[in-house]
Design a protein around this motif. Structure first.
Motif, PDB file in Angstrom:
ATOM      1  N   ASN A   8      25.960-135.600  37.205  1.00 37.99           N
ATOM      2  CA  ASN A   8      27.251-136.272  37.387  1.00 37.99           C
ATOM      3  C   ASN A   8      27.826-136.728  36.051  1.00 37.99           C
ATOM      4  O   ASN A   8      29.036-136.648  35.831  1.00 37.99           O
ATOM      5  N   ILE A   9      26.974-137.208  35.161  1.00 37.19           N
ATOM      6  CA  ILE A   9      27.435-137.633  33.837  1.00 37.19           C
ATOM      7  C   ILE A   9      28.026-136.439  33.087  1.00 37.19           C
ATOM      8  O   ILE A   9      29.106-136.538  32.495  1.00 37.19           O
ATOM      9  N   GLU A  11      29.300-133.697  34.348  1.00 34.80           N
ATOM     10  CA  GLU A  11      30.558-133.303  34.993  1.00 34.80           C
ATOM     11  C   GLU A  11      31.689-134.274  34.646  1.00 34.80           C
ATOM     12  O   GLU A  11      32.824-133.852  34.400  1.00 34.80           O
ATOM     13  N   ASN A  12      31.408-135.563  34.591  1.00 33.36           N
ATOM     14  CA  ASN A  12      32.439-136.541  34.231  1.00 33.36           C
ATOM     15  C   ASN A  12      32.845-136.417  32.762  1.00 33.36           C
ATOM     16  O   ASN A  12      34.022-136.558  32.433  1.00 33.36           O
ATOM     17  N   LEU A  13      31.882-136.151  31.885  1.00 37.28           N
ATOM     18  CA  LEU A  13      32.224-135.929  30.477  1.00 37.28           C
ATOM     19  C   LEU A  13      33.125-134.701  30.338  1.00 37.28           C
ATOM     20  O   LEU A  13      34.080-134.711  29.557  1.00 37.28           O
ATOM     21  N   THR A  14      32.846-133.671  31.117  1.00 34.10           N
ATOM     22  CA  THR A  14      33.674-132.460  31.096  1.00 34.10           C
ATOM     23  C   THR A  14      35.097-132.792  31.530  1.00 34.10           C
ATOM     24  O   THR A  14      36.063-132.358  30.892  1.00 34.10           O
ATOM     25  N   LYS A  15      35.254-133.572  32.581  1.00 33.13           N
ATOM     26  CA  LYS A  15      36.587-133.969  33.051  1.00 33.13           C
ATOM     27  C   LYS A  15      37.343-134.774  31.988  1.00 33.13           C
ATOM     28  O   LYS A  15      38.563-134.726  31.915  1.00 33.13           O
ATOM     29  N   MET A  16      36.600-135.510  31.160  1.00 33.27           N
ATOM     30  CA  MET A  16      37.208-136.320  30.095  1.00 33.27           C
ATOM     31  C   MET A  16      37.390-135.518  28.805  1.00 33.27           C
ATOM     32  O   MET A  16      37.798-136.061  27.785  1.00 33.27           O
TER      33      MET A  16
END
Length: 129
Positions: A8-9, A11-16
């Motif tokens: 999840n971390i 994936e969230n870094l990718t979104k950011m």
């Protein structure tokens, strides 16, 4: 198998639009993990003031995984910036998933992500220039 939190971390870094340069592994040493997984593993570390136990760097047992520097040079000069970050972070995600299935992996292990920070980046709150 690794918990979903590191995935999840990533994936969230990718979104950011934040790319991960490399991964190191750390053993969460605690009384509970000592009983369950035979901790501590790795090279040691200081006791935490904030939680039970400490993190011990794995070092030679699980060496650092690094994305080649050339891929990060492409990030600065390419219009496909988000797509390139996703490609890089997907490679990290695959590595983390694969290592979590490897012989010798223990559920006490936690990946540490080393983030790619642009050269001109400054901490807004602390830096005046």
């Amino acid at each position: 198998m690794i918990s979903l939190l590191p995935i999840n971390i990533i994936e969230n870094l990718t979104k950011m639009n934040v790319a991960i340069e490399s991964v190191t592994w750390w053993c969460h040493c605690s009384d509970r993990n000592e009983k369950q997984f035979g901790c501590p593993h790795g090279m040691g570390g200081p006791e935490s003031d904030f939680y039970n136990g400490w993190y011990s760097e794995m070092g030679y047992e699980f060496e650092m995984f690094e994305i080649p520097a050339e891929k990060f040079q492409e990030l600065n000069y390419n219009d496909n910036f988000p797509s390139n970050i996703k490609t890089i972070n997907d490679e990290i995600k695959d590595y983390v998933n694969d290592l979590s299935k490897a012989r010798g992996y223990s559920k006490c292990l936690t990946p540490a992500f080393w983030l790619s920070v642009p050269d001109g980046w400054k901490r807004i709150k602390y830096m005046k220039n």
